[in-house]
Design a protein around this motif. Structure first.
Motif, PDB file in Angstrom:
ATOM      1  N   SER A  15       0.694  -0.914   0.101  1.00  0.00           N
ATOM      2  CA  SER A  15      -0.038   0.059   0.080  1.00  0.00           C
ATOM      3  C   SER A  15       0.825   1.346  -0.133  1.00  0.00           C
ATOM      4  N   PRO A  16       0.368   2.240  -0.390  1.00  0.00           N
ATOM      5  CA  PRO A  16       1.050   3.602  -0.028  1.00  0.00           C
ATOM      6  C   PRO A  16       2.017   4.185   1.252  1.00  0.00           C
ATOM      7  N   ALA A  17       0.796   3.431   2.108  1.00  0.00           N
ATOM      8  CA  ALA A  17       1.623   3.474   3.652  1.00  0.00           C
ATOM      9  C   ALA A  17       3.027   3.110   3.546  1.00  0.00           C
ATOM     10  N   GLN A  18       2.760   1.900   3.349  1.00  0.00           N
ATOM     11  CA  GLN A  18       3.919   0.573   3.375  1.00  0.00           C
ATOM     12  C   GLN A  18       5.089   1.838   3.211  1.00  0.00           C
ATOM     13  N   ALA A  19       4.813   1.839   1.658  1.00  0.00           N
ATOM     14  CA  ALA A  19       6.324   2.461   0.820  1.00  0.00           C
ATOM     15  C   ALA A  19       7.032   3.206   1.312  1.00  0.00           C
ATOM     16  N   ALA A  20       5.441   4.361   1.851  1.00  0.00           N
ATOM     17  CA  ALA A  20       5.713   5.700   2.070  1.00  0.00           C
ATOM     18  C   ALA A  20       6.185   5.065   4.608  1.00  0.00           C
ATOM     19  N   ALA A  21       6.629   4.205   4.390  1.00  0.00           N
ATOM     20  CA  ALA A  21       6.748   3.953   5.753  1.00  0.00           C
ATOM     21  C   ALA A  21       8.667   3.931   5.413  1.00  0.00           C
ATOM     22  N   VAL A  22       8.269   2.794   4.761  1.00  0.00           N
ATOM     23  CA  VAL A  22      10.234   2.133   4.178  1.00  0.00           C
ATOM     24  C   VAL A  22      10.635   3.978   3.508  1.00  0.00           C
ATOM     25  N   ARG A  23       9.781   3.999   2.649  1.00  0.00           N
ATOM     26  CA  ARG A  23      11.292   5.128   2.284  1.00  0.00           C
ATOM     27  C   ARG A  23      11.588   6.395   3.889  1.00  0.00           C
ATOM     28  N   GLN A  24      10.591   6.286   4.069  1.00  0.00           N
ATOM     29  CA  GLN A  24      11.211   7.410   5.719  1.00  0.00           C
ATOM     30  C   GLN A  24      12.329   7.002   6.953  1.00  0.00           C
ATOM     31  N   ALA A  25      12.067   5.515   6.533  1.00  0.00           N
ATOM     32  CA  ALA A  25      12.913   5.208   7.547  1.00  0.00           C
ATOM     33  C   ALA A  25      14.257   4.672   6.367  1.00  0.00           C
ATOM     34  N   ILE A  26      13.904   4.674   5.533  1.00  0.00           N
ATOM     35  CA  ILE A  26      15.369   5.055   4.637  1.00  0.00           C
ATOM     36  C   ILE A  26      16.187   6.057   5.508  1.00  0.00           C
ATOM     37  N   VAL A  27      15.544   7.418   4.624  1.00  0.00           N
ATOM     38  CA  VAL A  27      15.484   8.628   4.656  1.00  0.00           C
ATOM     39  C   VAL A  27      16.221   9.200   5.931  1.00  0.00           C
ATOM     40  N   ASP A  28      15.478   8.659   7.498  1.00  0.00           N
ATOM     41  CA  ASP A  28      16.078   8.956   8.807  1.00  0.00           C
ATOM     42  C   ASP A  28      17.348   8.537   8.658  1.00  0.00           C
TER      43      ASP A  28
END
Length: 421
Positions: A66-79
């Motif tokens: 889902s877009p929310a799951q992809a966004a969570a992974v993206r945020q973890a990578i950026v952090d």
């Protein structure tokens, strides 16, 4: 400290199956467990000042997520990138890189590695090459073919290098998995002693010496290799304080330092466990009392993972008792004392029944006692005894050649079906 953290099979788009009978608190924990396990791996990378987080196996399917799951992974990578930790995502096929990049928006700090594109980087003064083991080089009889290495052809131009080869099995494919990983072929010559192999699997299986096996971040059931953890690899014993942007100013290690050290850190929020009791006679009341006593004796960390318990009843190799216990499951479960809040108690008994791994050696010896298996069920006692003895011998012999538990489970199932007719 750790140089690399390996996170296998986060499977964020694959929820844990939730039994219908699960209380609301238990359902919430099961639903959140994959995401919390992934977050625990990311937190471990940050707390250990790791230079690289390696994602392998099924982390997030860009077509299912889902877009929310992809966004969570993206945020973890950026952090992580903001803390100086690079994320390296290992993929089976090069064509998948585009889909992953598109789903995540190509965040800063993310590198994709496929079998045809190994990655060379410097980790705190150590030259490292990360390579993905091709899918056709995994499993029994694959021959241990490794991806090509730039360093192996240009060793004279490079400093001492640590090569890390990563592979995993397809635990979600449904196909039978080999019970042993063939020994990978290390690079020859000067680089032979500086190759590390990391193998991800949800299945218990032996691996050759020198291979680090890492389980999934969160198990999906009781049959997995471990409840869930991430692997930490330190390339040398030198551990200076981190500098700006998480970098280290360390002298180049000698070749002896390149062997590295390996350890694991738990990430799971749910653990499946079995509790064994013995019940040779009695009805649901006696059986429930024995199970309740066993559950009350368990020591559970009130702040630890949820313990999902399956009670295995040892029936003394009596087929008739196994059939009787299976018939009493509903009545026995109803008699168990449920905790006021299973989630708060960190313990939930989700299933009970005859022990599927009860030894069958006593049947192979033709011991007395299991001959009463057919009492009240209509089959001939003598024929069942003969069948049980023969089947016990077959299962025992096969277990010597193959330590899989499948033979024993199938044997008991056949006897229970025959004894219940």
């Amino acid at each position: 400290m750790a140089d690399l953290v390996f996170a296998y099979d986060a499977a964020l788009d694959r929820p844990i199956p939730v039994p219908d009978a699960a209380p609301a608190g238990v359902r919430a924990i099961l639903h959140a467990a994959p995401h919390e396990a992934f977050a625990a791996a990311v937190r471990t990378a940050r707390e250990t000042h790791a230079a690289v987080l390696v994602l392998l196996g099924s982390t997030l399917d860009p077509l299912r997520a889902s877009p929310a799951q992809a966004a969570a992974v993206r945020q973890a990578i950026v952090d992580l990138a903001a803390d100086g930790c690079r994320t390296i995502w290992m993929v089976d096929e090069a064509v998948a890189c585009t889909a992953i990049d598109r789903a995540l928006g190509a965040p800063a700090g993310l590198s994709l590695v496929s079998p045809v594109s190994p990655l060379r980087l410097d980790i705190r003064g150590v030259a490292v090459e990360l390579a993905c083991l091709p899918a056709d080089a995994r499993g029994m009889g694959a021959g241990g073919r490794l991806p090509p290495s730039f360093a192996s052809e240009h060793a004279s131009l490079l400093p001492p290098q640590q090569r890390i080869v990563v592979g995993w099995d397809d635990s979600w494919g449904g196909a039978p998995l080999a019970h042993a990983l063939p020994a990978p072929l290390p690079a020859v010559g000067l680089l032979a002693g500086a190759t590390t192999f990391v193998w991800g699997s949800r299945r218990p299986q032996p691996v050759p010496p020198g291979v680090h096996q890492v389980p999934a971040l969160q198990a999906r059931g009781a049959r997995e290799a471990a409840a869930g953890s991430c692997g930490l690899l330190t390339l040398s014993g030198i551990a200076p304080a981190p500098g700006p942007a998480g970098t280290l100013a360390a002298p180049l290690p000698t070749r002896a330092d390149l062997a590295g050290t390996w350890r694991e850190v738990a990430t799971h929020r749910v653990a499946w466990r079995g509790v064994s009791i013995t019940s040779l006679a009695g009805g649901d009341e006696e059986l429930a009392a024995a199970i309740q006593a066993a559950l009350d004796a368990l020591v559970v960390d009130p702040h630890g993972p949820l313990q999902v318990v399956r009670v295995n009843v040892d029936c003394g190799a009596s087929v008739s008792r196994r059939v009787r216990v299976a018939e009493l499951v509903a009545e026995t479960t109803a008699r168990l004392r449920p905790p006021a809040d299973a989630a708060a108690h960190r313990l939930w008994c989700h299933d009970l029944g005859p022990d599927p791994l009860e030894p069958m050696a006593v049947l192979a010896r033709g011991a007395a006692g299991h001959g009463t298996a057919t009492t009240g069920h209509g089959a001939g006692t003598e024929s069942l005894v003969a069948f049980a003895t023969a089947l016990g011998s077959i299962v025992t012999a096969r277990e010597v050649a193959d330590p899989s538990t499948d033979h024993r489970e199938a044997g008991w199932l056949a006897l229970e079906l025959m004894g219940s007719t």
